[in-house]
Design a protein around this motif. Structure first.
Motif, PDB file in Angstrom:
ATOM      1  N   ILE A 513      15.491 -10.471  -3.689  1.00  0.00           N
ATOM      2  CA  ILE A 513      14.139 -11.051  -3.748  1.00  0.00           C
ATOM      3  C   ILE A 513      13.546 -10.887  -5.146  1.00  0.00           C
ATOM      4  N   LEU A 514      12.992 -11.980  -5.672  1.00  0.00           N
ATOM      5  CA  LEU A 514      12.323 -11.992  -6.968  1.00  0.00           C
ATOM      6  C   LEU A 514      10.813 -12.030  -6.753  1.00  0.00           C
ATOM      7  N   GLY A 515      10.054 -11.787  -7.818  1.00  0.00           N
ATOM      8  CA  GLY A 515       8.606 -11.860  -7.644  1.00  0.00           C
ATOM      9  C   GLY A 515       7.832 -11.477  -8.889  1.00  0.00           C
ATOM     10  N   ARG A 516       6.519 -11.568  -8.752  1.00  0.00           N
ATOM     11  CA  ARG A 516       5.590 -11.189  -9.819  1.00  0.00           C
ATOM     12  C   ARG A 516       4.258 -10.819  -9.198  1.00  0.00           C
ATOM     13  N   SER A 517       3.516  -9.963  -9.877  1.00  0.00           N
ATOM     14  CA  SER A 517       2.193  -9.560  -9.406  1.00  0.00           C
ATOM     15  C   SER A 517       1.216  -9.511 -10.571  1.00  0.00           C
ATOM     16  N   GLY A 518      -0.064  -9.495 -10.232  1.00  0.00           N
ATOM     17  CA  GLY A 518      -1.110  -9.419 -11.246  1.00  0.00           C
ATOM     18  C   GLY A 518      -2.438  -9.105 -10.600  1.00  0.00           C
ATOM     19  N   ASP A 519      -3.479  -9.048 -11.410  1.00  0.00           N
ATOM     20  CA  ASP A 519      -4.792  -8.638 -10.905  1.00  0.00           C
ATOM     21  C   ASP A 519      -5.712  -9.824 -10.682  1.00  0.00           C
ATOM     22  N   GLY A 521      -9.595  -9.191 -10.214  1.00  0.00           N
ATOM     23  CA  GLY A 521     -10.668  -8.227 -10.005  1.00  0.00           C
ATOM     24  C   GLY A 521     -10.109  -6.926  -9.469  1.00  0.00           C
ATOM     25  N   GLY A 522     -10.605  -6.489  -8.306  1.00  0.00           N
ATOM     26  CA  GLY A 522     -10.124  -5.246  -7.715  1.00  0.00           C
ATOM     27  C   GLY A 522      -8.918  -5.422  -6.824  1.00  0.00           C
ATOM     28  N   ASN A 523      -8.343  -6.636  -6.813  1.00  0.00           N
ATOM     29  CA  ASN A 523      -7.227  -6.938  -5.916  1.00  0.00           C
ATOM     30  C   ASN A 523      -5.938  -7.174  -6.703  1.00  0.00           C
ATOM     31  N   VAL A 524      -4.827  -6.975  -6.016  1.00  0.00           N
ATOM     32  CA  VAL A 524      -3.515  -7.335  -6.558  1.00  0.00           C
ATOM     33  C   VAL A 524      -3.000  -8.536  -5.782  1.00  0.00           C
ATOM     34  N   ASN A 525      -2.471  -9.526  -6.497  1.00  0.00           N
ATOM     35  CA  ASN A 525      -1.731 -10.570  -5.806  1.00  0.00           C
ATOM     36  C   ASN A 525      -0.244 -10.329  -6.037  1.00  0.00           C
ATOM     37  N   LEU A 581      -6.983  -2.084  -6.661  1.00  0.00           N
ATOM     38  CA  LEU A 581      -7.296  -1.790  -8.066  1.00  0.00           C
ATOM     39  C   LEU A 581      -8.710  -1.244  -8.238  1.00  0.00           C
ATOM     40  N   GLY A 582      -9.349  -0.844  -7.145  1.00  0.00           N
ATOM     41  CA  GLY A 582     -10.699  -0.302  -7.241  1.00  0.00           C
ATOM     42  C   GLY A 582     -11.686  -1.359  -7.699  1.00  0.00           C
ATOM     43  N   ARG A 583     -12.444  -1.034  -8.754  1.00  0.00           N
ATOM     44  CA  ARG A 583     -13.378  -2.016  -9.310  1.00  0.00           C
ATOM     45  C   ARG A 583     -12.681  -2.968 -10.278  1.00  0.00           C
ATOM     46  N   GLY A 584     -11.423  -2.684 -10.602  1.00  0.00           N
ATOM     47  CA  GLY A 584     -10.639  -3.607 -11.411  1.00  0.00           C
ATOM     48  C   GLY A 584     -10.838  -3.467 -12.906  1.00  0.00           C
ATOM     49  N   VAL A 585      -9.949  -4.102 -13.632  1.00  0.00           N
ATOM     50  CA  VAL A 585      -9.976  -4.228 -15.087  1.00  0.00           C
ATOM     51  C   VAL A 585     -10.269  -2.886 -15.736  1.00  0.00           C
ATOM     52  N   SER A 586     -11.396  -2.764 -16.408  1.00  0.00           N
ATOM     53  CA  SER A 586     -11.698  -1.577 -17.202  1.00  0.00           C
ATOM     54  C   SER A 586     -12.092  -0.372 -16.364  1.00  0.00           C
ATOM     55  N   SER A 587     -12.426  -0.567 -15.090  1.00  0.00           N
ATOM     56  CA  SER A 587     -12.937   0.520 -14.268  1.00  0.00           C
ATOM     57  C   SER A 587     -11.876   1.172 -13.394  1.00  0.00           C
ATOM     58  N   SER A 588     -10.695   0.574 -13.298  1.00  0.00           N
ATOM     59  CA  SER A 588      -9.679   1.066 -12.383  1.00  0.00           C
ATOM     60  C   SER A 588      -9.155   2.424 -12.824  1.00  0.00           C
ATOM     61  N   ILE A 589      -8.908   3.285 -11.848  1.00  0.00           N
ATOM     62  CA  ILE A 589      -8.422   4.618 -12.181  1.00  0.00           C
ATOM     63  C   ILE A 589      -6.900   4.675 -12.257  1.00  0.00           C
ATOM     64  N   ILE A 590      -6.226   3.629 -11.799  1.00  0.00           N
ATOM     65  CA  ILE A 590      -4.771   3.715 -11.771  1.00  0.00           C
ATOM     66  C   ILE A 590      -4.179   3.284 -13.112  1.00  0.00           C
ATOM     67  N   LEU A 591      -2.996   3.781 -13.394  1.00  0.00           N
ATOM     68  CA  LEU A 591      -2.342   3.504 -14.667  1.00  0.00           C
ATOM     69  C   LEU A 591      -2.030   2.019 -14.801  1.00  0.00           C
ATOM     70  N   ASP A 592      -1.560   1.409 -13.727  1.00  0.00           N
ATOM     71  CA  ASP A 592      -1.247  -0.024 -13.720  1.00  0.00           C
ATOM     72  C   ASP A 592      -2.505  -0.794 -13.317  1.00  0.00           C
ATOM     73  N   ASN A 593      -3.522  -0.755 -14.180  1.00  0.00           N
ATOM     74  CA  ASN A 593      -4.825  -1.301 -13.803  1.00  0.00           C
ATOM     75  C   ASN A 593      -4.862  -2.823 -13.770  1.00  0.00           C
ATOM     76  N   LEU A 594      -3.814  -3.484 -14.252  1.00  0.00           N
ATOM     77  CA  LEU A 594      -3.723  -4.941 -14.164  1.00  0.00           C
ATOM     78  C   LEU A 594      -2.750  -5.394 -13.068  1.00  0.00           C
ATOM     79  N   GLY A 595      -2.205  -4.451 -12.337  1.00  0.00           N
ATOM     80  CA  GLY A 595      -1.342  -4.793 -11.213  1.00  0.00           C
ATOM     81  C   GLY A 595      -0.011  -5.412 -11.587  1.00  0.00           C
ATOM     82  N   LYS A 596       0.357  -5.367 -12.854  1.00  0.00           N
ATOM     83  CA  LYS A 596       1.582  -6.047 -13.278  1.00  0.00           C
ATOM     84  C   LYS A 596       2.844  -5.357 -12.753  1.00  0.00           C
ATOM     85  N   GLY A 597       2.785  -4.057 -12.545  1.00  0.00           N
ATOM     86  CA  GLY A 597       3.959  -3.326 -12.083  1.00  0.00           C
ATOM     87  C   GLY A 597       4.099  -3.271 -10.576  1.00  0.00           C
ATOM     88  N   PHE A 598       3.116  -3.799  -9.846  1.00  0.00           N
ATOM     89  CA  PHE A 598       3.133  -3.693  -8.392  1.00  0.00           C
ATOM     90  C   PHE A 598       4.349  -4.390  -7.787  1.00  0.00           C
TER      91      PHE A 598
END
Length: 627
Positions: A513-519, A521-525, A581-598
């Motif tokens: 399975i292949l794929g991609r993710s991103g942010d 706001g506070g959500n990951v797709n 991603l919490g509040r997202g973008v600049s406010s997220s506490i997680i290291l992958d705050n843009l969801g790219k590694g999800f």
């Protein structure tokens, strides 16, 4: 213009402020091109420079956009290339004036224009007034549970709003093109709007030609992220010759009169374009199968992607509907202060050492009376050390301590606690020599609101050959709109008994399975897909919402919510995970705050996959296109 005019050939020159100016030059000189577009603005980009701009310490526009134009002006004039970029950021008029001055100095026959109307900072307090009732972008989704402090700034009398920019469509761009502008400098237009505007102008579409507009919307989305579709940020890259993925060229969309498009690149430039790179980009940062722009709503359910030739991929099947009466309003505000500290541990009991150190820090802060005054104090363990490591590097792990609070003094207490226990640390504690991350700094809060399009005053401003304003065109508003319904969300309606696919092997998801993710706001797709029809029947039957929740593992919280839709013609499933991603973008506490590694995290999990599918990809490598 004739509706059967040949496709317009649009080259992308940037997907973020970091893309260097030479990409614009390369796209202009490396082969035939009708137009160039560039997306320089991630959601945080405008806000990041706002304070410096208002203090007179930053020009307000993106310097890479300026550099690209200055490198390429003569080529643009000689080849009659149209240019539409959002690199004007906070100050599109300033960049337009600067380029106009250079055009005059070089005596080039180019007309410069800029677009206004996205910056609503001067009137934002009107929208923040409780009487206006500004909604959050996800405010109508009753399943979404917002994280702490998502909207507390709305009732804060001392709030400091940094920027407020509405996402514009293509109306101003089209107006400028119809007035013979050659270079159009925009601020916060939606990422795909430059492509939509160019295609609509070229093919002379009207605003209700929704299927064609939806196709151009998809084309714009596909090429907006520069190299993300020509081989980079590509999950299957390690099956390809690495030399093809170094210093790649950027993509080109050939948009036809019906909105269908060919995605390609200049053959003289490096990179790959095939159905897999295109599917990955299509599924990136979507909102589900219904994708929204100020000009059109695109239904992607029946989209089709096929390989036409080497580095040429045909995309069709988007269905267009009227746009919503609203658009996104990105508001950034001073959210408080934050800092972080990273400490390392070596040895098989590294996580026990981190737990010990966490207790020490908490004890010091409790003694100081500040432990319960942090908005966030998060201890994150990373990278389990190897057992019997071959090097100290392989046997070392690290812990990231992340803190946020309303005041600088509270956040600064973390450094005090660090110093207090500096000589009482666990065995072998060490850290980087540069401790500047511990110094409290202000961070920006982000709130994605929903603003009525009728509130906007979108205009195209054209300059004469001396750089003075020659014409101001009111772009007006969309005349036909349609309120969005609830997003589709379902598990397979006719799931197949998994035992019918034969024996299984427990292997990583990424085996098949292949794929991609991103942010968003506070959500990951998250978009996932497979290659073959029989794989898809298993895949969609197996990958339910519950399955994804299970794979998220210890990161899952009860406050999260998953949406799931299927795209059967490209063998894909698309998910949105709300709140991760919490509040997202600049406010997220997680290291992958843009969801790219999800996506890569989910694809690294081990599941039971039918053996016959696994064997198809044993040792499989590709030169370029899938065969």
């Amino acid at each position: 213009m004739n509706q059967q005019k040949r496709p317009i050939r649009i080259g992308n020159v940037s997907g973020a402020m970091f893309d260097p100016g030479y990409h614009m030059y390369n796209q202009a000189v490396s082969g035939p091109i009708d137009a160039l577009t560039g997306d320089y603005l991630a959601e945080l980009t405008i806000a990041a420079n706002a304070a410096a701009y208002h203090a007179g310490k930053h020009p307000g526009w993106e310097k890479t956009a300026e550099d690209g134009l200055l490198q390429t002006l003569e080529i643009i004039a000689n080849k009659n290339i149209k240019v539409v970029i959002n690199g004007g950021a906070l100050n599109p008029s300033g960049l337009a004036q600067k380029i106009a001055a250079t055009v005059m100095e070089k005596q080039l026959n180019l007309k410069i224009a800029y677009i206004t109307g996205d910056d609503v900072l001067s009137s934002v307090e009107k929208y923040l007034d409780p009487k206006y009732g500004l909604k959050h972008l996800d405010g109508d989704n009753n399943n979404v549970e917002f994280v702490k402090d998502t909207d507390t700034f709305l009732t804060d009398p001392n709030r400091q709003i940094v920027t407020a920019n509405a996402y514009l469509g293509s109306r101003g761009i089209q107006a400028a093109l119809k007035a013979n502008a050659d270079i159009i400098i925009c601020g916060r237009v939606a990422d795909a709007s430059p492509v939509i505007g160019l295609a609509a102008w070229w093919h002379d579409w009207n605003e209700t030609n929704f299927d064609a507009l939806a196709g151009a919307f998809v084309a714009g989305h596909l090429i907006e992220c520069s190299s993300y579709i020509t081989g980079c940020n590509f999950c299957d890259f390690d099956r390809y010759p690495i030399e093809k993925l170094i210093n790649v060229g950027l993509p080109i969309a050939e948009v036809a009169h019906d909105g269908s498009c060919i995605i390609t690149k200049h053959e003289s430039l490096n990179g790959i374009v095939n159905v897999d790179t295109v599917k990955c980009q299509l599924l990136y940062e979507l909102q589900g199968n219904i994708y929204v722009n100020s000009d059109v709503t695109a239904d992607l359910t029946n989209i089709k992607i096929t390989q036409e030739d080497l580095n040429r991929v045909y995309v069709t099947g988007a269905k267009g509907h009227p746009p919503p009466p609203t658009t996104k309003l990105a508001i950034f505000y001073m959210g408080g202060y934050q800092c972080e500290l990273t400490v390392n541990a070596t040895g098989r009991n590294a996580h026990t050492k981190f737990a010990f150190y966490k207790r020490q820090i908490q004890h010091a802060l409790k003694e100081a009376g500040t432990l319960d005054k942090f908005d966030i104090l998060d201890f994150q363990f990373y990278a389990k050390p190897e057992d019997n490591p071959r090097s100290q590097q392989n046997g070392t792990s690290y812990m990231r301590i992340f803190a946020q609070a309303k005041t600088e003094a509270i956040v600064g207490g973390l450094a005090t606690a660090f110093g207090q226990y500096l000589m009482q640390h666990y065995s072998g504690m060490h850290w980087t020599n540069d401790m500047r991350t511990m110094v409290p700094k202000q961070f920006l809060g982000y709130y994605p609101g929903v603003l009525a399009q009728s509130e906007l005053k979108e205009t195209a401003v054209l300059l004469d050959n001396t750089g003075k304003i020659e014409q101001i065109i009111d772009a007006g508003h969309v005349s036909v709109v349609e309120v969005l319904g609830a997003r589709e969300n379902y598990d397979p309606k006719d799931a197949i008994d998994l035992s019918k696919f034969g024996p299984t092997i427990k292997v990583p998801v990424d085996t098949v399975i292949l794929g991609r993710s991103g942010d968003k706001g506070g959500n990951v797709n998250l978009g996932l897909f497979v290659h073959e029809a029989d794989e898809y029947e298993w895949f969609r039957s197996y990958f339910t919402r519950e399955r994804l929740q299970e794979l998220i593992g210890d990161d899952w919280k009860k406050s999260y919510f998953i949406e799931r839709v299927e795209m059967p013609h490209i063998y894909a499933i698309h998910y949105v995970v709300y709140g991760i991603l919490g509040r997202g973008v600049s406010s997220s506490i997680i290291l992958d705050n843009l969801g790219k590694g999800f996506a890569d995290y989910i694809r690294s999990k081990h599941i039971d996959i039918p053996e016959k599918f696994v064997r198809r990809y044993d040792g499989k490598t590709y030169d370029n296109e899938i065969t």
